[in-house]
Design an enzyme around this catalytic site. Structure first.
Site, short mmCIF file in Angstrom:
data_model
loop_
_atom_site.label_atom_id
_atom_site.label_comp_id
_atom_site.label_asym_id
_atom_site.label_seq_id
_atom_site.Cartn_x
_atom_site.Cartn_y
_atom_site.Cartn_z
CG HIS A 166 -2.01 0.73 0.77
ND1 HIS A 166 -2.03 1.91 1.63
CD2 HIS A 166 -3.27 1.23 0.71
CE1 HIS A 166 -3.24 2.24 1.09
NE2 HIS A 166 -3.41 2.06 0.88
CG ASP A 189 -8.36 -3.60 -2.87
OD1 ASP A 189 -9.68 -3.89 -2.79
OD2 ASP A 189 -7.78 -3.77 -3.39
N1 CMC Z 1 4.42 -7.69 -5.01
C1 CMC Z 1 5.16 -7.97 -5.05
N2 CMC Z 1 6.06 -6.53 -4.50
C2 CMC Z 1 5.47 -5.52 -4.53
C3 CMC Z 1 4.04 -5.25 -4.90
C4 CMC Z 1 3.51 -6.77 -4.04
N3 CMC Z 1 1.99 -6.82 -4.72
N4 CMC Z 1 3.92 -3.91 -3.82
C5 CMC Z 1 4.55 -3.64 -4.59
N5 CMC Z 1 6.10 -4.11 -4.33
C6 CMC Z 1 7.50 -4.06 -4.71
C7 CMC Z 1 7.88 -3.15 -5.70
O1 CMC Z 1 8.21 -4.05 -7.07
C8 CMC Z 1 8.58 -1.98 -4.63
O2 CMC Z 1 10.07 -3.00 -4.65
P1 CMC Z 1 11.01 -2.13 -4.83
O3 CMC Z 1 12.03 -1.38 -3.87
O4 CMC Z 1 12.31 -3.37 -5.24
O5 CMC Z 1 11.63 -1.26 -6.02
C9 CMC Z 1 8.57 -1.74 -3.66
O6 CMC Z 1 7.71 -2.86 -3.16
C10 CMC Z 1 7.57 -0.82 -3.65
O7 CMC Z 1 6.58 -0.90 -4.82
P2 CMC Z 1 5.99 0.94 -5.58
O8 CMC Z 1 5.45 -0.31 -6.29
O9 CMC Z 1 7.00 1.52 -6.00
O10 CMC Z 1 4.57 1.69 -4.82
P3 CMC Z 1 3.60 1.92 -4.44
O11 CMC Z 1 3.46 3.05 -3.30
O12 CMC Z 1 3.40 2.85 -5.78
O13 CMC Z 1 2.31 1.30 -4.77
C11 CMC Z 1 1.02 -0.46 -4.73
C12 CMC Z 1 1.05 0.47 -4.06
C13 CMC Z 1 -0.88 -0.57 -4.20
C14 CMC Z 1 0.16 0.08 -6.14
C15 CMC Z 1 1.58 -2.28 -5.22
O14 CMC Z 1 1.93 -2.18 -3.78
C16 CMC Z 1 0.76 -2.78 -5.46
O15 CMC Z 1 1.22 -2.80 -7.47
N6 CMC Z 1 -0.16 -3.60 -5.35
C17 CMC Z 1 -0.76 -4.47 -6.08
C18 CMC Z 1 -2.00 -4.58 -6.55
C19 CMC Z 1 -2.80 -4.32 -5.12
O16 CMC Z 1 -3.88 -4.59 -4.31
N7 CMC Z 1 -3.52 -2.98 -5.24
C20 CMC Z 1 -4.62 -2.39 -4.21
C21 CMC Z 1 -4.02 -0.96 -3.46
S1 CMC Z 1 -5.55 -0.70 -1.89
C22 CMC Z 1 -6.72 -0.54 -2.14
C23 CMC Z 1 -6.98 0.18 -3.35
O17 CMC Z 1 -6.08 0.69 -3.71
O18 CMC Z 1 -7.61 -0.76 -3.82
#
Ligand code: CMC
Length: 392
Positions: A271, A328
Site C-alpha cells: 500500500h 482488497d
Molecule cells: N508484490 C510484489 N512486490 C511489490 C508489491 C506486490 N504486491 N507491491 C509493491 N512491491 C514492491 C515493488 O516492486 C517495489 O520494490 P523495489 O523497492 O524493489 O523497487 C516496492 O515494493 C515498492 O513498491 P511501489 O510499487 O513503488 O509502491 P507504490 O506505493 O507505488 O504502490 C501499490 C502501491 C498498492 C500500487 C503496490 O503495492 C501494488 O501494486 N500492489 C498490488 C496491487 C494492489 O493490491 N492494489 C490495491 C491497493 S489497496 C486498495 C486500493 O487502492 O484499491
C-alpha cells in the site's frame, strides 16, 4: 515560474487540506470525520457513514430518516437509461457499464451542468446514492439472462441491493441478515480513503467545475485499474490460479519477489501509505472467517489466502518493503460467500466509495479550490522545421 519539482505518483505531494478522513500509515489508523473505522464498521449503517462523510457529522434520527427516505424515493432509474444499458454486450465488464451509465446521468439531469447551489447539489447526491446500486445490479441480471428487479423501497439500502441482485420473479427471496450486515460492514470500510487515485481523479475532474456525475464517472474509471480497486478481482483470480496449480503458495511468493522480471505482483499486497498494516484488512480478515462460518460456506481459497499471507509476511522481501495485505486481500472472499460474482467485486468497491467521492468533490467545491493543473519538465525535441509529407 521558478523551479518545478517532479514527484511521480505524487508520493510526497499534498494536493489539498481536508477535514474528511484522517489516516496514519505508520500506526495503521483510519478515521472518518474523527470516528474510528473499527467503531463505525461495528456500530453504524452504511447510510449513516455516508451522511457523516458528506455532511460532516453523524445524523440525528430525524436527519437520518429524511436522508434515507430521500434515497428511497430516487432508486428507480429512468427507463431510457435501461435502453442504453440494453445496447451493451452481455459480456461487458460491469465497471465499464457502470462508469458509462453514471456519466449518462449528466445527460438525463442537464440541470447538473450549471451550479445552482447546495439544494441542487444535494438532489444530485441523493440521486447518485439511490441509483448506483440499481444500475450495478443490471449487469449481473443481464449476465444471468434474467429480467432486472425494480427496487423494493421498504427495504434498507443493503437489503434492497441484495434483493435487486438475487431475487427471481419465480420464488420468494428473503434477505439473509448475515449477508446484509456483512455487506454493510464492507461498504463502510471502503467508504473513504482520503486522496487515493480515484478520489484525486474525482477532485481533479471536478476542479474544472465539471458536474458531479461526470466527476464520479471518472472516479469509477480510475478505480477499475488493477493497482487500485480492480485488485479485489485480481486477488480472487490469483488465489484460484494458485489452487488450480496445486496450492503451492511458496512458488507464488518467489515469483512476486522477482516482480521486476516476472511482472507478477501479489495482488492485495502493499500500500502506498500503510507501512505496518492496513486497519481495514485486519477487520475484513476477521469478518471473512465469521461470515463463512455463519453462512456455513467452506471456501478452500480462504486457506490459500491465509497460507499466502503467512508465507509473504515471513519473507524478507516483503518485510524489507513493508508489504502487508491490504483492504482488497480478503474482501473478495466475503463477496464470494455472499454470492457476488468476481467481475462485480470492483463495482462493490465503487458502491462503498461513492459517499467518499461525493464528500471530497463537495469539499473541493466548497473550499473553492483552483483548477487542478500540474506542471511538467519537458524532455522532447528542441524546435524543428516542418518537412512536407512527400519529403519525409
Ligand atoms: N508484490 C510484489 N512486490 C511489490 C508489491 C506486490 N504486491 N507491491 C509493491 N512491491 C514492491 C515493488 O516492486 C517495489 O520494490 P523495489 O523497492 O524493489 O523497487 C516496492 O515494493 C515498492 O513498491 P511501489 O510499487 O513503488 O509502491 P507504490 O506505493 O507505488 O504502490 C501499490 C502501491 C498498492 C500500487 C503496490 O503495492 C501494488 O501494486 N500492489 C498490488 C496491487 C494492489 O493490491 N492494489 C490495491 C491497493 S489497496 C486498495 C486500493 O487502492 O484499491
Amino acid at each position: 515560474s521558478g523551479y518545478i519539482t517532479i514527484d511521480s505518483g505524487y508520493k510526497n505531494t499534498g494536493a489539498t487540506k481536508s477535514a474528511i478522513t484522517f489516516l496514519d500509515g505508520e500506526k495503521g489508523i483510519l478515521h472518518y470525520r474523527g470516528y474510528s473505522i473499527e467503531d463505525l464498521a461495528e456500530k453504524a449503517t452504511f447510510l449513516e457513514v455516508a451522511y457523516l462523510l458528506i455532511y460532516g457529522d453523524l445524523p440525528t434520527a430525524e436527519q437520518y430518516s429524511k436522508f434515507e427516505n430521500a434515497i428511497r424515493r430516487h432508486t428507480i432509474v429512468n427507463e431510457d437509461m435501461r435502453k442504453i444499458f440494453e445496447g451493451f454486450p452481455v459480456n461487458a465488464h460491469p465497471m465499464g457499464t457502470l462508469s458509462s451509465l453514471i456519466s449518462a446521468m449528466s445527460a438525463f439531469y442537464p440541470e447538473s451542468y450549471d451550479d445552482k447551489g447546495p439544494d441542487q447539489t444535494d438532489l444530485h447526491i441523493i440521486r447518485l446514492l439511490a441509483k448506483l446500486p440499481t444500475i450495478a445490479t443490471w449487469s449481473y441480471k443481464k449476465s444471468q439472462g434474467h429480467p432486472v428487479n425494480y427496487p423494493q423501497n421498504q427495504l434498507d439500502y443493503c437489503s434492497n441491493f441484495l434483493h435487486m441482485m438475487f431475487a427471481l420473479p419465480v420464488e420468494k427471496y428473503e434477505v439473509d441478515p448475515v449477508v446484509s450486515s456483512a455487506l454493510n460492514k464492507l461498504l463502510i470500510l471502503h467508504a473513504d480513503h482520503e486522496q487515493n487515485c480515484s478520489t484525486s481523479t474525482v477532485r481533479l475532474v471536478g476542479s474544472s467545475h465539471a458536474n458531479l456525475f461526470s466527476s464520479i464517472s471518472a472516479g469509477i474509471g480510475a478505480l477499475w485499474g488493477p493497482l487500485h480497486g480492480g485488485a479485489n478481482q485480481e486477488v480472487i483470480e490469483m488465489l484460484e490460479a494458485i489452487k488450480a496449480d496445486g496450492g503451492d503458495v511458496g512458488k507464488y511468493v518467489e515469483m512476486a519477489k522477482n516482480a521486476k522480471t516476472t511482472g507478477f505482483r501479489l495482488f492485495g499486497f502493499g500500500h502506498r501509505v500503510y507501512k505496518n498494516f492496513d486497519p481495514r484488512a485486519k477487520i475484513i480478515k476477521k469478518a471473512a472467517y465469521d461470515v463463512l462460518e455463519k453462512l456455513g460456506v467452506n471456501d478452500p481459497v480462504l486457506e490459500i489466502a491465509k497460507g499466502l499471507e503467512e508465507a509473504a509476511l515471513n519473507d524478507e522481501y516483503f518485510i524489507a518493503r513493508k508489504l502487508y495485505p491490504n483492504v482488497d486481500f480478503y474482501s473478495g472472499i466475503i463477496y464470494r460467500a455472499l454470492g457476488i460474482p468476481t467481475n462485480m467485486f470492483t463495482v462493490m468497491f465503487a458502491m462503498g466509495r461513492l459517499p467518499g467521492w461525493i464528500a471530497q468533490w463537495k469539499e473541493m467545491r466548497t473550499q473553492k479550490e483552483p483548477i487542478g493543473r500540474p506542471r511538467q519538465i519537458y524532455t522532447g525535441s528542441t524546435l524543428r522545421p516542418f518537412v512536407p509529407i512527400e519529403q519525409r
